[in-house]
Design a protein around this motif. Structure first.
Motif, PDB file in Angstrom:
ATOM      1  N   ALA A 295      40.668  48.060  47.776  1.00  0.00           N
ATOM      2  CA  ALA A 295      41.842  48.309  47.600  1.00  0.00           C
ATOM      3  C   ALA A 295      42.789  47.774  48.923  1.00  0.00           C
ATOM      4  O   ALA A 295      44.055  47.356  48.521  1.00  0.00           O
ATOM      5  CB  ALA A 295      41.835  49.856  47.819  1.00  0.00           C
ATOM      6  N   LEU A 296      42.224  47.874  50.132  1.00  0.00           N
ATOM      7  CA  LEU A 296      43.054  47.001  51.148  1.00  0.00           C
ATOM      8  C   LEU A 296      43.528  45.766  50.870  1.00  0.00           C
ATOM      9  O   LEU A 296      44.531  45.091  51.077  1.00  0.00           O
ATOM     10  CB  LEU A 296      42.431  47.407  52.460  1.00  0.00           C
ATOM     11  CG  LEU A 296      43.257  46.595  53.743  1.00  0.00           C
ATOM     12  CD1 LEU A 296      44.593  47.171  53.771  1.00  0.00           C
ATOM     13  CD2 LEU A 296      42.451  47.054  55.025  1.00  0.00           C
ATOM     14  N   VAL A 297      42.434  44.934  50.497  1.00  0.00           N
ATOM     15  CA  VAL A 297      42.642  43.556  49.912  1.00  0.00           C
ATOM     16  C   VAL A 297      43.643  43.462  48.940  1.00  0.00           C
ATOM     17  O   VAL A 297      44.123  42.410  49.004  1.00  0.00           O
ATOM     18  CB  VAL A 297      40.963  42.922  49.771  1.00  0.00           C
ATOM     19  CG1 VAL A 297      41.409  41.464  49.395  1.00  0.00           C
ATOM     20  CG2 VAL A 297      40.231  42.889  50.851  1.00  0.00           C
ATOM     21  N   ALA A 298      43.409  44.364  47.836  1.00  0.00           N
ATOM     22  CA  ALA A 298      44.231  44.254  46.921  1.00  0.00           C
ATOM     23  C   ALA A 298      45.934  44.525  47.158  1.00  0.00           C
ATOM     24  O   ALA A 298      46.861  43.845  46.802  1.00  0.00           O
ATOM     25  CB  ALA A 298      44.081  45.248  45.955  1.00  0.00           C
ATOM     26  N   THR A 299      46.103  45.407  48.388  1.00  0.00           N
ATOM     27  CA  THR A 299      47.402  45.626  48.851  1.00  0.00           C
ATOM     28  C   THR A 299      47.765  44.364  49.330  1.00  0.00           C
ATOM     29  O   THR A 299      49.024  43.752  49.478  1.00  0.00           O
ATOM     30  CB  THR A 299      47.391  46.705  49.696  1.00  0.00           C
ATOM     31  OG1 THR A 299      46.877  47.839  49.110  1.00  0.00           O
ATOM     32  CG2 THR A 299      48.896  47.157  50.281  1.00  0.00           C
TER      33      THR A 299
ATOM     34  N   SER B 254      37.010  40.816  48.741  1.00  0.00           N
ATOM     35  CA  SER B 254      37.217  40.709  50.133  1.00  0.00           C
ATOM     36  C   SER B 254      38.318  39.721  50.379  1.00  0.00           C
ATOM     37  O   SER B 254      38.564  38.898  49.793  1.00  0.00           O
ATOM     38  CB  SER B 254      35.775  40.276  50.456  1.00  0.00           C
ATOM     39  OG  SER B 254      35.638  39.002  50.053  1.00  0.00           O
ATOM     40  N   PHE B 255      38.731  39.713  51.796  1.00  0.00           N
ATOM     41  CA  PHE B 255      39.617  38.889  52.285  1.00  0.00           C
ATOM     42  C   PHE B 255      39.166  37.515  52.178  1.00  0.00           C
ATOM     43  O   PHE B 255      39.720  36.493  52.075  1.00  0.00           O
ATOM     44  CB  PHE B 255      39.785  39.143  53.755  1.00  0.00           C
ATOM     45  CG  PHE B 255      40.706  38.271  54.500  1.00  0.00           C
ATOM     46  CD1 PHE B 255      41.930  38.051  54.318  1.00  0.00           C
ATOM     47  CD2 PHE B 255      40.096  37.212  55.366  1.00  0.00           C
ATOM     48  CE1 PHE B 255      42.875  37.379  54.779  1.00  0.00           C
ATOM     49  CE2 PHE B 255      40.975  36.309  55.942  1.00  0.00           C
ATOM     50  CZ  PHE B 255      42.325  36.262  55.842  1.00  0.00           C
ATOM     51  N   ASP B 256      37.658  37.036  52.223  1.00  0.00           N
ATOM     52  CA  ASP B 256      37.271  35.665  52.105  1.00  0.00           C
ATOM     53  C   ASP B 256      37.624  35.121  50.697  1.00  0.00           C
ATOM     54  O   ASP B 256      37.841  33.960  50.521  1.00  0.00           O
ATOM     55  CB  ASP B 256      35.748  35.638  52.436  1.00  0.00           C
ATOM     56  CG  ASP B 256      35.621  35.903  53.812  1.00  0.00           C
ATOM     57  OD1 ASP B 256      36.435  35.810  54.758  1.00  0.00           O
ATOM     58  OD2 ASP B 256      34.442  36.244  54.322  1.00  0.00           O
ATOM     59  N   ALA B 257      37.273  36.051  49.627  1.00  0.00           N
ATOM     60  CA  ALA B 257      37.647  35.642  48.228  1.00  0.00           C
ATOM     61  C   ALA B 257      39.190  35.250  48.105  1.00  0.00           C
ATOM     62  O   ALA B 257      39.359  34.554  47.364  1.00  0.00           O
ATOM     63  CB  ALA B 257      37.034  36.838  47.333  1.00  0.00           C
ATOM     64  N   LEU B 258      39.816  36.155  48.714  1.00  0.00           N
ATOM     65  CA  LEU B 258      41.363  36.230  48.719  1.00  0.00           C
ATOM     66  C   LEU B 258      41.684  34.484  49.197  1.00  0.00           C
ATOM     67  O   LEU B 258      42.589  33.727  48.666  1.00  0.00           O
ATOM     68  CB  LEU B 258      42.292  37.040  49.167  1.00  0.00           C
ATOM     69  CG  LEU B 258      43.579  37.034  49.526  1.00  0.00           C
ATOM     70  CD1 LEU B 258      44.440  36.633  48.168  1.00  0.00           C
ATOM     71  CD2 LEU B 258      44.275  37.980  50.133  1.00  0.00           C
ATOM     72  N   ARG B 259      41.134  34.415  50.526  1.00  0.00           N
ATOM     73  CA  ARG B 259      41.454  33.081  50.962  1.00  0.00           C
ATOM     74  C   ARG B 259      40.845  32.137  50.368  1.00  0.00           C
ATOM     75  O   ARG B 259      41.536  30.703  50.139  1.00  0.00           O
ATOM     76  CB  ARG B 259      40.831  33.036  52.613  1.00  0.00           C
ATOM     77  CG  ARG B 259      40.953  31.820  53.303  1.00  0.00           C
ATOM     78  CD  ARG B 259      39.970  31.862  54.507  1.00  0.00           C
ATOM     79  NE  ARG B 259      38.585  31.838  54.112  1.00  0.00           N
ATOM     80  CZ  ARG B 259      37.669  32.544  54.521  1.00  0.00           C
ATOM     81  NH1 ARG B 259      37.619  33.107  55.759  1.00  0.00           N
ATOM     82  NH2 ARG B 259      36.380  32.359  54.099  1.00  0.00           N
ATOM     83  N   ASP B 260      39.877  31.997  49.680  1.00  0.00           N
ATOM     84  CA  ASP B 260      39.055  30.995  49.121  1.00  0.00           C
ATOM     85  C   ASP B 260      39.786  30.652  47.697  1.00  0.00           C
ATOM     86  O   ASP B 260      39.624  29.592  47.246  1.00  0.00           O
ATOM     87  CB  ASP B 260      37.392  31.219  48.816  1.00  0.00           C
ATOM     88  CG  ASP B 260      36.745  31.299  50.178  1.00  0.00           C
ATOM     89  OD1 ASP B 260      37.456  30.685  50.920  1.00  0.00           O
ATOM     90  OD2 ASP B 260      35.768  31.789  50.047  1.00  0.00           O
ATOM     91  N   ASN B 261      40.408  31.610  47.215  1.00  0.00           N
ATOM     92  CA  ASN B 261      40.956  31.458  45.701  1.00  0.00           C
ATOM     93  C   ASN B 261      42.613  31.533  45.616  1.00  0.00           C
ATOM     94  O   ASN B 261      43.311  31.752  44.867  1.00  0.00           O
ATOM     95  CB  ASN B 261      40.485  32.461  44.532  1.00  0.00           C
ATOM     96  CG  ASN B 261      39.212  32.430  44.702  1.00  0.00           C
ATOM     97  OD1 ASN B 261      38.555  31.765  43.668  1.00  0.00           O
ATOM     98  ND2 ASN B 261      38.370  33.254  45.289  1.00  0.00           N
TER      99      ASN B 261
END
Length: 240
Positions: free
Chosen positions: A75-79, A34-41
């Motif tokens: 997939a969108l978050v991966a992009t 998720s976007f939150d996981a990307l933001r937090d890490n």
């Protein structure tokens, strides 16, 4: 049990595995992809990229393949992550590579099982179904690019439909690779600007692809992909 009897059920095993993993992943991995996981890490990801750049690229492509091949959420978050870590151009290229490989996995799995069944049923059909099948067969390149370029066609369906219609593998791979480049560039560019978005404590505008300055060119490409179909239809009716 004969070889043919054994190969029948086993032929459906790959697509069944994909469907089961997709169902499980939809409930268990939603918070991790998720976007939150990307933001937090984000800081850990940047540190790992700076220390192991080539390994990070390989891991990103591998993760993207798994996400697409098993139709997992994210997939969108991966992009976005690709753009965030590698920039617009490099991130988009890596995303397209991973998405194309993953899509090919689904395509082959579906074609070996359900695709063979549906293709045979459509071949034996009459009337409207047979007409539709013949129309698609005669304009495969145009239809393949169209379903890739149209933003509203789910990626999973765009992988299954060609498998059910016995599209040759090389046409599927080429149209997938080229057809997803525009959308990938758009979201990778959004990902490349996530540093500023994170700094402001905001969320990215994921609806950017529907902005007129982006949507209209995409629709123009869609119309261009259908031009051979339109020309063939007009010339056929007028007898030119």
């Amino acid at each position: 049990m004969t070889e043919n009897q054994t190969s029948g059920p086993l032929r459906h095993l790959p697509i069944l595995i994909i469907l089961v993993v997709a169902a499980v992943g939809a409930f268990t991995l939603r918070d991790y992809l998720s976007f939150d996981a990307l933001r937090d890490n984000r800081e850990e990801l940047i540190a790992f990229r700076d220390s192991h750049f080539v390994l990070t690229m390989a891991a990103f492509v591998a993760a993207y393949v798994v996400i697409v091949a098993f139709s997992l959420p994210g997939a969108l978050v991966a992009t976005l992550t690709g753009g965030f870590l590698f920039g617009t151009v490099a991130g988009s290229f890596l995303s397209v590579i991973g998405a194309t490989i993953g899509a090919t996995v689904i395509f082959l799995a579906a074609r070996s099982g359900l695709g063979a069944y549906f293709s045979a049923r459509m071949d034996s059909s009459k009337g409207a179904v047979r007409t539709i099948r013949q129309g698609i067969d005669e304009n495969q390149w145009s239809m393949l690019f169209f379903i890739r370029l149209v933003p509203v066609v789910p990626f999973f369906l765009a992988n299954l439909i060609p498998a059910f219609l016995s599209v040759p593998l090389h046409r599927f791979v080429i149209s997938t690779f080229l057809g997803i480049i525009p959308g990938s560039l758009v979201y990778s560019s959004v990902g490349a600007g996530l540093g500023e978005v994170f700094a402001r404590g905001e969320a990215p505008d994921l609806g950017v692809i529907f902005e007129p300055h982006i949507l209209l060119p995409l629709l123009g490409l869609c119309a261009l992909s259908l031009m051979p179909v339109i020309v063939k239809s007009v010339t056929g009716r007028t007898g030119l």
